[in-house]
Design an enzyme around this catalytic site. Structure first.
Site, PDB file in Angstrom:
ATOM      1  N   CYS A 161     128.524  20.405 -32.267  1.00 24.34           N
ATOM      2  CA  CYS A 161     128.389  21.838 -32.521  1.00 24.34           C
ATOM      3  C   CYS A 161     129.023  22.654 -31.406  1.00 24.34           C
ATOM      4  O   CYS A 161     128.520  22.681 -30.275  1.00 24.34           O
ATOM      5  CB  CYS A 161     126.916  22.204 -32.675  1.00 24.34           C
ATOM      6  SG  CYS A 161     126.639  23.951 -33.053  1.00 24.34           S
ATOM      7  N   GLU A 183     120.102  23.008 -59.855  1.00 21.56           N
ATOM      8  CA  GLU A 183     121.107  23.787 -59.144  1.00 21.56           C
ATOM      9  C   GLU A 183     121.177  25.225 -59.664  1.00 21.56           C
ATOM     10  O   GLU A 183     121.369  26.162 -58.888  1.00 21.56           O
ATOM     11  CB  GLU A 183     122.482  23.117 -59.265  1.00 21.56           C
ATOM     12  CG  GLU A 183     122.627  21.838 -58.463  1.00 21.56           C
ATOM     13  CD  GLU A 183     122.440  22.056 -56.965  1.00 21.56           C
ATOM     14  OE1 GLU A 183     122.712  23.177 -56.485  1.00 21.56           O
ATOM     15  OE2 GLU A 183     122.011  21.114 -56.285  1.00 21.56           O
ATOM     16  N   CYS A 198     118.455  19.118 -33.908  1.00 18.68           N
ATOM     17  CA  CYS A 198     119.644  18.961 -34.749  1.00 18.68           C
ATOM     18  C   CYS A 198     120.307  17.604 -34.527  1.00 18.68           C
ATOM     19  O   CYS A 198     120.643  17.246 -33.390  1.00 18.68           O
ATOM     20  CB  CYS A 198     120.648  20.074 -34.455  1.00 18.68           C
ATOM     21  SG  CYS A 198     122.140  19.972 -35.462  1.00 18.68           S
TER      22      CYS A 198
END
Length: 551
Positions: free
Chosen positions: A286, A114, A280
Site C-alpha cells: 500500500c 449482486e 490489513c
C-alpha cells in the site's frame, strides 16, 4: 579447379537465396502481427480501451501506479486470499455459490445477490435475499411471478427499478435462452437488462469462475490506496486504470474468491472512515500507508532534533515522476493532507445536491358496509420512472410553493379526477409533513386526509381507462401491497394523527368533568398539615433530622 569454383559459387547463391527468403518471411510475419494487433485495438466491438492502449496512453512514470513485477502480484494474491479464508463473513449467497452444483441455479443466486447489494448494505440485504430465494428459488419461478409480486417483495429495499430489471431478465432467459443463463461477462452484460460491467464480471467470476476482475466502490478504495491513485475516481481515465489493475491482480485459479476478498477487504478493513491499517493483509503493498509511515518518521526526526544520518530510517518512498502532469496522482490544487492519512485516497467529486421537491398527498378513508372496517384508497404509479408500478396515496407534485388554501384546492381537484363527484372537502384537513430522501431527490410530502361516510366509492371512474388503476385496502392489505417506504411514512403520520385526535377528544371530556368538580371545591381553603398548624418553623428546624414515628 574451375569446376570446384563453380560449385562453390552455386552453393553460395543457394545460401544467399535461403537467407533472403527467411528475411522476407520474417518481415511479412511482422507486418501481419502488427496488422492483427491494430485490428484488435481498433475493433468496433470493443468500445472499452484495451490494456495496451491504457498503458501506452499513460506516461512511463505512471508505473508508480501499477505493480512492478509478477512477484509483487503473486504476493498480493497469496496474502489477500489467505486473509479471506480466515476472516470472510458467512453470507447466504456465498454458501449457495459454493454448494450449488447446478450452474443456472448458482448463477441466478449470485445474480440476485449482486442486484440487491447495489447501493444497499449487506446487513439490510440478508433478510430480503433469504425471503426472495425462499419464494423464487430459480429463474423459472421468478419468470412466472407478476411485477406486482416482485414490487411487493422488493418494498423497502429501495431503487425499485432493480427488482423490475431482475424480473425482466428472468423472463428473457426463460423465453429466449431456454432457461440457460449466459456464462461469460461479455454475454451477461450484453443480453441481460440492468446488468452492467461490474455485475456481469461479478456473476461470471463467482458463479462461472471466469478469470476477470471486478471494480465496485470497495475495490476502488482498496486499489486507489494501494497504488496512490488520487485523481477523480469517476473519470474515464481512472476508471479504466482501475479495471486494468483489477484484471492484472485477479487470481487465475480462484477468481471468484479473489474478487470477493477484494470487496470484503474494502468493506471490513479498508473502510472509508477509520480504516484498520494494522489489520490489513496487503499493507506492505500500500503506497498510501507507506506515505503515512514516511511522514511519521519525518515528524520523529524533527521532534528528536536528529539529522537523517543520526537516525535509522527506511529508504525514501518511490514517488511518481509525472512532474505534476500525471492523470492518476492527487491534483495539485488538492494535495496530500497529513491528518487524513490513507483516507486521502480515493478522491471523489463533490456530489450534486439533491433536487428539492414538494408533493401533496392525501390519505382517503371509508368504512366497509359489512364489518365497518376502515379502508384506504391507493393509486398505482405509471410503469416507468420513479417508483414504477408501485402503489401510493393520491398525490400531486407541486411545481411552485403554494399556501394551504391553494393546496386544498389542488388536492381536491385531483381526488375529483380519480373518484368523481362523490368527493367533498368537508373532512379535508392538513395533518403534517413527511420528509423522504431518494438518491437524487429531497422529497417533502404535504399530507392531507379525507374520508367517505360510506362505501359508495366502489365503482367510481372504473370505466375511464386513461385513469390509473386504484384499489381500496385494509390496513393489513396496505402493508402487504407494493407500497414504497415513503408512503409507509405517510401512513404512520396519518395513524399517529388519528390517535392524537381521539386522545384530544377524550381529554376534552375529562377536562369538562374536572372543571365541574373544581366548581364544587371552589371557596374551600386548603389546610396545612396538622403537625405544622399554628407553628412557625425556625431556621434550625430545617437542619434537624426528621422525626421517625413509632409503629
Amino acid at each position: 579447379m574451375l569446376q570446384l569454383f563453380s560449385s562453390f559459387t552455386n552453393r553460395k547463391t543457394i545460401l544467399m537465396d535461403i537467407i533472403m527468403n527467411k528475411m522476407k518471411a520474417s518481415v511479412k510475419s511482422r507486418k501481419t502481427s502488427l496488422k492483427r494487433k491494430e485490428n484488435t485495438i481498433m475493433s468496433p466491438q470493443k468500445k472499452k480501451p484495451c490494456f495496451k492502449q491504457i498503458k501506452e496512453e499513460l506516461p512511463k512514470e505512471n508505473i508508480y501506479h501499477t505493480f512492478k513485477n509478477p512477484g509483487e502480484i503473486y504476493s498480493f494474491r497469496a496474502s489477500l486470499l489467505s486473509w479471506y479464508d480466515k476472516n470472510k463473513r458467512e453470507l447466504p449467497w456465498r454458501r449457495m455459490a459454493l454448494s450449488e452444483s447446478n450452474l443456472n441455479k448458482r448463477g441466478y443466486a449470485v445474480w440476485v445477490s449482486e442486484i440487491m447489494l447495489q447501493q444497499t448494505q449487506v446487513a439490510t440485504v440478508i433478510d430480503y435475499y433469504n425471503k426472495w430465494m425462499l419464494r423464487w428459488s430459480n429463474l423459472q419461478d421468478l419468470a412466472k411471478a407478476t411485477l406486482e409480486e416482485v414490487n411487493q417483495m422488493w418494498s423497502g429495499l429501495g431503487y425499485y427499478s432493480r427488482g423490475k430489471r431482475l424480473h425482466e431478465g428472468a423472463q428473457k432467459i426463460s423465453s429466449e435462452f431456454k432457461g440457460e443463463m449466459p456464462r461469460s461477462a461479455e454475454e451477461l452484460q450484453k443480453l441481460l437488462p440492468g446488468v452492467g460491467r461490474y455485475t456481469a464480471a461479478a456473476i461470471a467470476s463467482i458463479a462461472f469462475e471466469e478469470v476477470i476482475g471486478v471494480v465496485d466502490g470497495n475495490v476502488t478504495r482498496v486499489l486507489c490506496r494501494a497504488k496512490a491513485i488520487g485523481a477523480d475516481c469517476t473519470s474515464p481515465t481512472v476508471t479504466e486504470a482501475l479495471w486494468m489493475l483489477a484484471n492484472t491482480l485477479v487470481d487465475l485459479v480462484r477468481p471468484g474468491d479473489f474478487n470477493q476478498a477484494m470487496m470484503e477487504l474494502g468493506a471490513t478493513v479498508c473502510t472509508p472512515k477509520a480504516p484498520l491499517c494494522a489489520e490489513c493483509p496487503v499493507q506492505t503493498h500500500c503506497r498510501a500507508y507507506q506515505q503515512v509511515i514516511k511522514e511519521r518518521e519525518m515528524v520523529s526526526k524533527r521532534l528528536l532534533g536528529n539529522t537523517a544520518s543520526q537516525i535509522s530510517s527506511t529508504p525514501d518512498i518511490e514517488e511518481c515522476g509525472g512532474g505534476g502532469n500525471c492523470p492518476l496522482c492527487l491534483p495539485e490544487k488538492e494535495p496530500w493532507v497529513s491528518d487524513l492519512g490513507v483516507m486521502n485516497f480515493p478522491r471523489k467529486p463533490t456530489k450534486k445536491p439533491p433536487r428539492i421537491e414538494h408533493t401533496l398527498t392525501c390519505v382517503v378513508t371509508r368504512r366497509r358496509d359489512n364489518d365497518d372496517t376502515e379502508e384506504y384508497f391507493l393509486v398505482q404509479r405509471p410503469n416507468s420512472g420513479l417508483l414504477a408500478g408501485m402503489w401510493e396515496f393520491p398525490s400531486v407534485l407541486l411545481q411552485t410553493e403554494v399556501k394551504e388554501k391553494k393546496q386544498k384546492c389542488i388536492i381536491f381537484d385531483r381526488l375529483t379526477e380519480l373518484m368523481g363527484n362523490l368527493v367533498t372537502d368537508t373532512h379535508l384537513q392538513n395533518i403534517g409533513e413527511v420528509v423522504h430522501l431518494f438518491s437524487h431527490i429531497h422529497q417533502t410530502y404535504l399530507v392531507y386526509s379525507n374520508s367517505f361516510s360510506d362505501a359508495s366509492g366502489d365503482t367510481v371512474m372504473e370505466e375511464d381507462r386513461e385513469q390509473p388503476c386504484f384499489r381500496w385496502v385494509s390496513e393489513a392489505e396496505f402493508y402487504q401491497s407494493a407500497v414504497p417506504t415513503s408512503m409507509k411514512k405517510v401512513f404512520r403520520l396519518f395513524k399517529h394523527s388519528s390517535v392524537n385526535e381521539k386522545q384530544l377528544a377524550k381529554g376534552d371530556k375529562l377536562q369538562c368533568g374536572s372543571e365541574k368538580h373544581e366548581g364544587k371545591q371552589k371557596g374551600r381553603k386548603r389546610r396545612a398539615p396538622k403537625e405544622v398548624q399554628g407553628q412557625q418553623l425556625s431556621i434550625n428546624s430545617f437542619f434537624q433530622p426528621a422525626a421517625i414515628k413509632p409503629l
